[in-house]
Design a protein around this motif. Structure first.
Motif, mmCIF file in Angstrom:
data_model
loop_
_atom_site.group_PDB
_atom_site.id
_atom_site.type_symbol
_atom_site.label_atom_id
_atom_site.label_comp_id
_atom_site.label_asym_id
_atom_site.label_seq_id
_atom_site.Cartn_x
_atom_site.Cartn_y
_atom_site.Cartn_z
ATOM 1 N N ARG A 100 -3.202 1.064 -10.509
ATOM 2 C CA ARG A 100 -2.965 2.487 -10.243
ATOM 3 C C ARG A 100 -3.589 3.396 -11.307
ATOM 4 O O ARG A 100 -4.195 4.405 -10.999
ATOM 5 C CB ARG A 100 -1.432 2.657 -10.249
ATOM 6 C CG ARG A 100 -0.961 3.902 -9.646
ATOM 7 C CD ARG A 100 -0.210 3.626 -8.369
ATOM 8 N NE ARG A 100 -0.027 4.868 -7.658
ATOM 9 C CZ ARG A 100 -0.842 5.269 -6.690
ATOM 10 N NH1 ARG A 100 -1.869 4.541 -6.337
ATOM 11 N NH2 ARG A 100 -0.613 6.391 -6.058
ATOM 12 N N GLU A 138 -4.989 11.595 -2.180
ATOM 13 C CA GLU A 138 -5.335 11.321 -3.584
ATOM 14 C C GLU A 138 -6.749 11.822 -3.880
ATOM 15 O O GLU A 138 -7.015 12.398 -4.939
ATOM 16 C CB GLU A 138 -5.216 9.814 -3.868
ATOM 17 C CG GLU A 138 -3.767 9.345 -3.814
ATOM 18 C CD GLU A 138 -3.566 7.833 -3.873
ATOM 19 O OE1 GLU A 138 -2.437 7.394 -4.104
ATOM 20 O OE2 GLU A 138 -4.549 7.084 -3.674
ATOM 21 N N GLN A 147 -8.550 -5.489 -6.073
ATOM 22 C CA GLN A 147 -7.379 -4.652 -6.331
ATOM 23 C C GLN A 147 -7.547 -3.882 -7.643
ATOM 24 O O GLN A 147 -7.865 -4.484 -8.663
ATOM 25 C CB GLN A 147 -6.187 -5.581 -6.498
ATOM 26 C CG GLN A 147 -5.016 -5.234 -5.676
ATOM 27 C CD GLN A 147 -4.042 -6.400 -5.595
ATOM 28 O OE1 GLN A 147 -4.380 -7.547 -5.866
ATOM 29 N NE2 GLN A 147 -2.835 -6.122 -5.210
ATOM 30 N N VAL A 148 -7.348 -2.595 -7.593
ATOM 31 C CA VAL A 148 -7.505 -1.781 -8.807
ATOM 32 C C VAL A 148 -6.133 -1.255 -9.221
ATOM 33 O O VAL A 148 -5.398 -0.711 -8.383
ATOM 34 C CB VAL A 148 -8.463 -0.594 -8.545
ATOM 35 C CG1 VAL A 148 -8.425 0.417 -9.680
ATOM 36 C CG2 VAL A 148 -9.880 -1.115 -8.348
ATOM 37 N N ILE A 155 -2.298 7.872 2.466
ATOM 38 C CA ILE A 155 -2.150 8.580 1.183
ATOM 39 C C ILE A 155 -3.508 8.729 0.492
ATOM 40 O O ILE A 155 -3.747 9.681 -0.251
ATOM 41 C CB ILE A 155 -1.131 7.844 0.272
ATOM 42 C CG1 ILE A 155 0.261 7.903 0.907
ATOM 43 C CG2 ILE A 155 -1.084 8.457 -1.131
ATOM 44 C CD1 ILE A 155 1.363 7.237 0.115
ATOM 45 N N VAL A 156 -4.438 7.804 0.766
ATOM 46 C CA VAL A 156 -5.733 7.828 0.072
ATOM 47 C C VAL A 156 -6.459 9.176 0.210
ATOM 48 O O VAL A 156 -6.924 9.723 -0.796
ATOM 49 C CB VAL A 156 -6.604 6.635 0.525
ATOM 50 C CG1 VAL A 156 -8.056 6.833 0.140
ATOM 51 C CG2 VAL A 156 -6.065 5.345 -0.091
ATOM 52 N N LYS A 176 -8.419 -0.738 9.055
ATOM 53 C CA LYS A 176 -8.821 0.341 8.141
ATOM 54 C C LYS A 176 -10.275 0.768 8.406
ATOM 55 O O LYS A 176 -10.749 1.752 7.846
ATOM 56 C CB LYS A 176 -8.645 -0.084 6.684
ATOM 57 C CG LYS A 176 -7.191 -0.182 6.246
ATOM 58 C CD LYS A 176 -6.577 1.197 6.004
ATOM 59 C CE LYS A 176 -5.132 1.089 5.554
ATOM 60 N NZ LYS A 176 -4.513 2.408 5.334
ATOM 61 N N ARG A 196 -5.817 -1.142 1.618
ATOM 62 C CA ARG A 196 -5.596 -2.551 1.905
ATOM 63 C C ARG A 196 -6.764 -3.021 2.770
ATOM 64 O O ARG A 196 -7.207 -2.293 3.663
ATOM 65 C CB ARG A 196 -4.272 -2.727 2.667
ATOM 66 C CG ARG A 196 -3.072 -2.340 1.833
ATOM 67 C CD ARG A 196 -1.779 -2.421 2.621
ATOM 68 N NE ARG A 196 -1.758 -1.496 3.730
ATOM 69 C CZ ARG A 196 -1.604 -1.854 4.996
ATOM 70 N NH1 ARG A 196 -1.415 -3.110 5.329
ATOM 71 N NH2 ARG A 196 -1.607 -0.941 5.947
ATOM 72 N N GLY A 225 0.839 -1.205 0.000
ATOM 73 C CA GLY A 225 0.000 0.000 0.000
ATOM 74 C C GLY A 225 0.865 1.241 0.000
ATOM 75 O O GLY A 225 1.729 1.421 -0.855
ATOM 76 N N GLY A 226 0.622 2.084 1.021
ATOM 77 C CA GLY A 226 1.237 3.405 1.053
ATOM 78 C C GLY A 226 2.760 3.393 1.018
ATOM 79 O O GLY A 226 3.358 4.253 0.376
#
Ligand code: UDP
Length: 417
Positions: A289, A317, A286-287, A313-314, A226, A221, A22-23
């Motif tokens: 980037r 973004e 999972q996508v 980071i999400v 989360k 993740r 992830g990050g």
């Protein structure tokens, strides 16, 4: 400068969204690329987790990834990597013999162990080591208790890395307090946050299409901390608050087949079904980037409600894409998301407050627009990777200057004796 990055489990070349990807992967990749653009020579050392990987991959001029043999060449959960860190250090130290770096920047506590050992391998003085923890064992234990799968040794090795490193880069102000509580001298702590690729995550561009009137989005993740269950519970409450035609898109988790392949996704799908939300929740898996900006832009709001978050980071973004964020005011999120300006702060594990915040945003397109625009401005002003790279470079220069000052003081003392 010749800079060696050490990132034992988080390769900058890995696919994102899995349990351990992830990050940190994004951070190491983007920071290294930005430092290379500033004219530095970067080598990123990471553990080989696939026999087919070449030993060296040149990513761009001045940036190379080196896969070091340490442990089995397959995926190993990061919490089981400690026995292989000695081999990682040996492999890195061997490479340092061919080209010695000016500075080593380690990411995560186990990379710190490998970096400190590799940096001492030659005959000369130890190469200075800068440490970014990304996550701290003390915080993880506090929140996860017995569910924390970190090795026991983390309790004493992580603070030892903190004490031995020449400088520490914390990613948010909350981390500085945690480092202090661990007994680390805060005089040697610099702050450099994570960044966001502003040219890639933009408000303008194609957007994925939602299935319902409103779409809220969770990205990350799929691990319990989360707090995606909080978002599902909030979605149920939103239905009762007058927003029944709202969907939740959950991005992340193992594989790309929705909830089947991932145990946490199965748990969350069960919760959604129990709350009668089966038709309203989609597990995207999972996508890649390149598809992420279009997914962010398709949302009315992004929700991040972790129990704790070293950085996150999400939300950045989302802000860079001009989307408002409902965020638990924990860790890095308390710094990045401005309450009532770029999003709304809520307490962690609080479905009711999360639903209220979402209802406020869903009921006002104007508010969403204002918060989104402010988010983009804030991301652009403070969180470009170039700025983060400049901050990191400053920390490296401070480290080298302190080392030089230390050596000349020692030389003066020697001459006086
Ligand atoms: N991500 C992605 N695809 C996915 C899931 C996540 O590209 O399917 C990316 C996401 O956009 C972000 C990173 O993974 O860049 C997650 O970073 P964050 O700091 O939010 O969380 P961490 O993984 O460090 O806990």
């Amino acid at each position: 400068m010749r800079i060696a990055m050490v990132s034992e489990h988080a390769s900058p070349l890995a696919a994102l969204g899995g349990v351990d990807a992830g990050g940190q992967n994004v951070h190491v990749a983007a920071l290294s690329a930005a430092l290379a653009r500033r004219g530095h020579d970067i080598r990123v050392y990471t553990r080989r987790d696939d026999p087919a990987l070449p030993e060296r991959v040149r990513v761009q001029p001045r940036l190379e990834v080196v896969h070091v043999n340490a442990g089995p060449p397959c995926e190993v959960p990061k919490d089981e990597l400690l026995p292989f860190i000695g081999d990682l250090a040996t492999g890195i130290g061997r490479d340092f013999e061919t080209v010695a770096p000016d500075i080593v920047h380690a990411h995560f506590w186990m990379s710190g162990l490998a970096a400190l050992e590799a940096a001492s391998a030659g005959t000369g003085p130890r190469v200075p080591v800068v440490q970014t923890f990304h996550a701290l064992g003390t915080v993880k234990r506090r929140h996860q208790g017995l569910a924390d799968t970190s090795p026991e040794e983390r309790r004493w090795l992580e603070p030892a890395v903190g004490r031995s490193a020449d400088r520490i880069i914390a990613t948010c102000s909350d981390e500085v307090f945690e480092l202090k509580a661990m007994g680390i001298d805060v005089a040697k702590v610099s702050i450099a946050p994570c960044g966001v690729a502003l040219e890639f995550f933009t408000p303008v561009g194609t957007a994925a299409t939602g299935k319902r009137r409103h779409r809220i989005l969770s990205v990350g993740r799929l691990v319990p901390r989360k707090g995606v269950d909080t978002v599902i519970q909030a979605l149920a409450l939103l239905r009762d608050k007058g927003f029944p035609d709202t969907e939740l898109l959950i991005v992340g988790g193992k594989g790309n087949t929705g909830s089947d392949a991932d145990p946490e996704a199965r748990r969350l799908a069960l919760l959604a079904a129990e709350l009668g939300l089966g038709e309203h929740v989609t597990f995207q898996g999972q996508v890649p980037r390149e598809d992420m900006p279009g997914i962010f832009r398709s949302a009315d709001a992004v929700v991040c409600t972790p129990w704790y978050e070293p950085f996150g980071i999400v939300p950045l973004e989302a802000m860079a894409c001009g989307i408002p964020v409902v965020a638990a005011a924990v860790g890095g999120l308390a710094d990045t998301v401005l309450d009532n300006a770029t999003g709304i702060h809520v307490p962690p594990r609080a479905p009711e407050a999360t639903a209220d915040a979402l209802a406020m945003l869903l009921s006002s397109p104007q508010l969403r627009q204002e918060f989104g625009a402010a988010g983009r401005t804030r991301a652009a002003a403070r969180y470009s990777w170039d700025r983060v790279a400049a901050d990191s470079e400053k920390a490296y220069r401070l480290t080298l200057a302190a080392r030089a000052a230390g050596s000349s003081a020692a030389a003066l003392k020697g001459a006086a004796l």
